[in-house]
Scaffold this motif. Structure first.
Motif, mmCIF file in Angstrom:
data_model
loop_
_atom_site.group_PDB
_atom_site.id
_atom_site.type_symbol
_atom_site.label_atom_id
_atom_site.label_comp_id
_atom_site.label_asym_id
_atom_site.label_seq_id
_atom_site.Cartn_x
_atom_site.Cartn_y
_atom_site.Cartn_z
ATOM 1 N N VAL A 34 0.857 -1.179 0.000
ATOM 2 C CA VAL A 34 0.000 0.000 0.000
ATOM 3 C C VAL A 34 0.895 1.231 0.000
ATOM 4 O O VAL A 34 1.990 1.204 0.576
ATOM 5 C CB VAL A 34 -0.963 -0.004 1.218
ATOM 6 C CG1 VAL A 34 -0.216 0.009 2.529
ATOM 7 C CG2 VAL A 34 -1.975 1.130 1.137
ATOM 8 N N ARG A 35 0.457 2.297 -0.665
ATOM 9 C CA ARG A 35 1.228 3.544 -0.678
ATOM 10 C C ARG A 35 0.317 4.725 -0.976
ATOM 11 O O ARG A 35 -0.775 4.568 -1.536
ATOM 12 C CB ARG A 35 2.345 3.489 -1.708
ATOM 13 C CG ARG A 35 1.854 3.502 -3.141
ATOM 14 C CD ARG A 35 2.992 3.506 -4.120
ATOM 15 N NE ARG A 35 2.487 3.375 -5.485
ATOM 16 C CZ ARG A 35 3.232 3.076 -6.509
ATOM 17 N NH1 ARG A 35 4.522 2.875 -6.355
ATOM 18 N NH2 ARG A 35 2.709 2.989 -7.715
ATOM 19 N N ASN A 36 0.782 5.918 -0.584
ATOM 20 C CA ASN A 36 0.108 7.153 -0.953
ATOM 21 C C ASN A 36 0.455 7.490 -2.395
ATOM 22 O O ASN A 36 1.551 7.174 -2.868
ATOM 23 C CB ASN A 36 0.563 8.308 -0.056
ATOM 24 C CG ASN A 36 -0.023 8.237 1.336
ATOM 25 O OD1 ASN A 36 -1.035 7.600 1.566
ATOM 26 N ND2 ASN A 36 0.620 8.899 2.275
ATOM 27 N N THR A 37 -0.454 8.170 -3.079
ATOM 28 C CA THR A 37 -0.172 8.664 -4.423
ATOM 29 C C THR A 37 0.006 10.178 -4.361
ATOM 30 O O THR A 37 -0.435 10.832 -3.408
ATOM 31 C CB THR A 37 -1.310 8.341 -5.405
ATOM 32 O OG1 THR A 37 -2.461 9.123 -5.066
ATOM 33 C CG2 THR A 37 -1.661 6.856 -5.393
ATOM 34 N N ASP A 38 0.617 10.732 -5.385
ATOM 35 C CA ASP A 38 0.805 12.183 -5.471
ATOM 36 C C ASP A 38 -0.521 12.923 -5.611
ATOM 37 O O ASP A 38 -0.603 14.111 -5.322
ATOM 38 C CB ASP A 38 1.714 12.535 -6.658
ATOM 39 C CG ASP A 38 3.143 12.063 -6.448
ATOM 40 O OD1 ASP A 38 3.536 11.845 -5.275
ATOM 41 O OD2 ASP A 38 3.860 11.901 -7.444
ATOM 42 N N GLU A 39 -1.569 12.220 -6.052
ATOM 43 C CA GLU A 39 -2.885 12.837 -6.252
ATOM 44 C C GLU A 39 -3.706 12.901 -4.967
ATOM 45 O O GLU A 39 -4.842 13.370 -4.973
ATOM 46 C CB GLU A 39 -3.669 12.063 -7.326
ATOM 47 C CG GLU A 39 -3.065 12.117 -8.710
ATOM 48 C CD GLU A 39 -1.924 11.112 -8.893
ATOM 49 O OE1 GLU A 39 -1.836 10.126 -8.120
ATOM 50 O OE2 GLU A 39 -1.110 11.313 -9.804
ATOM 51 N N GLY A 40 -3.162 12.387 -3.857
ATOM 52 C CA GLY A 40 -3.881 12.414 -2.590
ATOM 53 C C GLY A 40 -4.705 11.171 -2.313
ATOM 54 O O GLY A 40 -5.512 11.156 -1.379
ATOM 55 N N HIS A 41 -4.516 10.130 -3.100
ATOM 56 C CA HIS A 41 -5.232 8.875 -2.926
ATOM 57 C C HIS A 41 -4.311 7.853 -2.270
ATOM 58 O O HIS A 41 -3.150 8.131 -1.984
ATOM 59 C CB HIS A 41 -5.724 8.338 -4.266
ATOM 60 C CG HIS A 41 -6.427 9.345 -5.108
ATOM 61 N ND1 HIS A 41 -7.431 10.166 -4.626
ATOM 62 C CD2 HIS A 41 -6.272 9.691 -6.407
ATOM 63 C CE1 HIS A 41 -7.873 10.953 -5.599
ATOM 64 N NE2 HIS A 41 -7.173 10.689 -6.690
ATOM 65 N N VAL A 42 -4.823 6.657 -2.073
ATOM 66 C CA VAL A 42 -4.018 5.529 -1.608
ATOM 67 C C VAL A 42 -4.157 4.424 -2.649
ATOM 68 O O VAL A 42 -5.256 4.132 -3.118
ATOM 69 C CB VAL A 42 -4.462 5.049 -0.209
ATOM 70 C CG1 VAL A 42 -3.855 3.702 0.131
ATOM 71 C CG2 VAL A 42 -4.068 6.076 0.848
#
Length: 90
Positions: A34-42
């Motif tokens: 699991v990781r954060n995305t640059d768009e503010g999602h996971v």
């Protein structure tokens, strides 16, 4: 075994959501990341037995106490990645 890719949208960054996802996965014997995305999602990928993966994805959709999931896009993947564990990626 099945393999899924998911993007989780909503209030999912800055609220411990990745740690919630990791704990849910580990409690259910799932493998992936699991990781954060640059768009503010996971973003996550998960492998496991069909019923356990479906139960896990439903728990992720409900979210943690401090998160608010507004949308979740789930895509089945055709190939297994054979992850060794479930990790939080940077």
């Amino acid at each position: 075994m099945i393999h899924y890719h998911a993007i989780v949208k909503g209030r999912v960054q800055g609220v411990g959501f990745r740690y919630f996802v990791q704990a849910e996965a580990m409690n259910r014997g799932m493998k992936g990341w699991v990781r954060n995305t640059d768009e503010g999602h996971v973003e996550l990928k998960v492998e496991g037995e069909p019923q356990e993966v479906n139960d896990f994805l439903e728990a992720v959709r409900k979210g943690s106490r401090f998160s608010k999931v507004t949308d979740m896009q789930i895509e089945p993947l055709t190939e297994l990645a054979h992850y060794q564990d479930f990790r939080i990626r940077g």
